[in-house]
Write an enzyme that holds these catalytic residues in place. Sequence first.
Site, mmCIF file in Angstrom:
data_model
loop_
_atom_site.group_PDB
_atom_site.id
_atom_site.type_symbol
_atom_site.label_atom_id
_atom_site.label_comp_id
_atom_site.label_asym_id
_atom_site.label_seq_id
_atom_site.Cartn_x
_atom_site.Cartn_y
_atom_site.Cartn_z
ATOM 1 N N LYS A 13 -9.772 4.243 21.118
ATOM 2 C CA LYS A 13 -10.304 4.947 20.596
ATOM 3 C C LYS A 13 -9.886 7.327 21.261
ATOM 4 C CE LYS A 13 -14.081 4.147 23.634
ATOM 5 N NZ LYS A 13 -13.355 2.939 24.341
ATOM 6 N N ARG A 88 -22.943 5.664 25.584
ATOM 7 C CA ARG A 88 -22.624 4.062 25.810
ATOM 8 C C ARG A 88 -23.767 3.555 26.440
ATOM 9 N NH1 ARG A 88 -17.356 5.684 27.963
ATOM 10 N NH2 ARG A 88 -16.498 3.917 27.670
ATOM 11 N N ARG A 127 -1.889 0.813 30.340
ATOM 12 C CA ARG A 127 -1.622 2.495 30.310
ATOM 13 C C ARG A 127 -1.361 3.189 30.860
ATOM 14 N NH1 ARG A 127 -7.543 4.654 27.797
ATOM 15 N NH2 ARG A 127 -7.736 3.268 30.425
ATOM 16 N N ARG A 160 -4.341 4.893 35.386
ATOM 17 C CA ARG A 160 -5.516 5.878 36.125
ATOM 18 C C ARG A 160 -6.483 4.729 37.305
ATOM 19 N NH1 ARG A 160 -8.644 6.451 30.349
ATOM 20 N NH2 ARG A 160 -10.713 5.246 31.321
ATOM 21 N N ARG A 171 -15.163 -2.355 34.022
ATOM 22 C CA ARG A 171 -15.745 -2.507 32.504
ATOM 23 C C ARG A 171 -16.115 -2.568 31.933
ATOM 24 N NH1 ARG A 171 -10.449 1.177 32.952
ATOM 25 N NH2 ARG A 171 -10.750 1.990 30.403
#
Length: 213
Positions: A13, A88, A127, A160, A171
């Site tokens: 996203k 969300r 990431r 992160r 998550r």
Amino acid sequence: MIYILLGPPGAGKGTQGVRIADANGIPTISTGGIFRDMAAAGTPLGLQAKSYFSHGKLVPDEIVIGLVKERISLDDCKNGFLLDGFPRTIAQADALEKILAELGLKLDGALDFSVSDEELIRRLSGRRTCKSCGATYHIEFMPPKIMDICDNCGGSLIQRTDDAPESIITRLAEYNNKTAPLISYYKERGFLKNVAADATPDEIYQRVLKIIS
Ligand code: AP5
């Protein structure tokens, strides 16, 4: 142009949001990004949000909704915006409908990026994010020119905290329980646009362009 970017953690996203927003001269409103900035600045709300997001849990609706309402009301949103990571929950989606009506704005669609769980885990665990400018990389798929250094600003690249394996599992569970129901929500209202996101970023962007142009 007002689009929601829907999809599980790691679906791309943020990566696609930057491209769409740059091409159209509109801001991307990333609620996750807002929370990370507020937490880094040490504000009370930021620290409260961090106690949820650092473990992969969703931040409570009452905190998120007020922030988004304030952000959308700013001048730079007059010509449109993208919502990355909001809504969300069904309560957030209902609140957004009200906020847009109050501001006299119209939603164009909800782009739902779908990717297999296996690929999501590969994307999230590889990431790296620039500590200074927030640019996103991937150690395998989108590596920086110099390891651990941001191509854009020379800042340090970090992982992160919520990309740790145990947070990724939480998550994905939060997504399946609380966010996935939004797919039917927007389908029933005629706003849902599916984007098969198991391809390269360039291929996905071409798919998005076909939908939004
Ligand atoms: P947020 O920051 O929104 O995180 P997220 O939804 O989990 O999404 P990500 O940023 O992890 O993934 P993405 O889909 O943007 O993928 P990206 O482009 O980076 O939210 C963080 C937290 O804040 C939440 O968990 C929650 O606690 C809280 N929060 C935020 N909004 C909230 C709300 N509305 N209500 C309550 N709580 C909220 O890509 C991922 C990686 O893959 C990158 O390394 C990228 O380089 C790579 N990649 C991207 N595309 C491709 C591709 N096509 N091929 C290969 N690699 C790719």
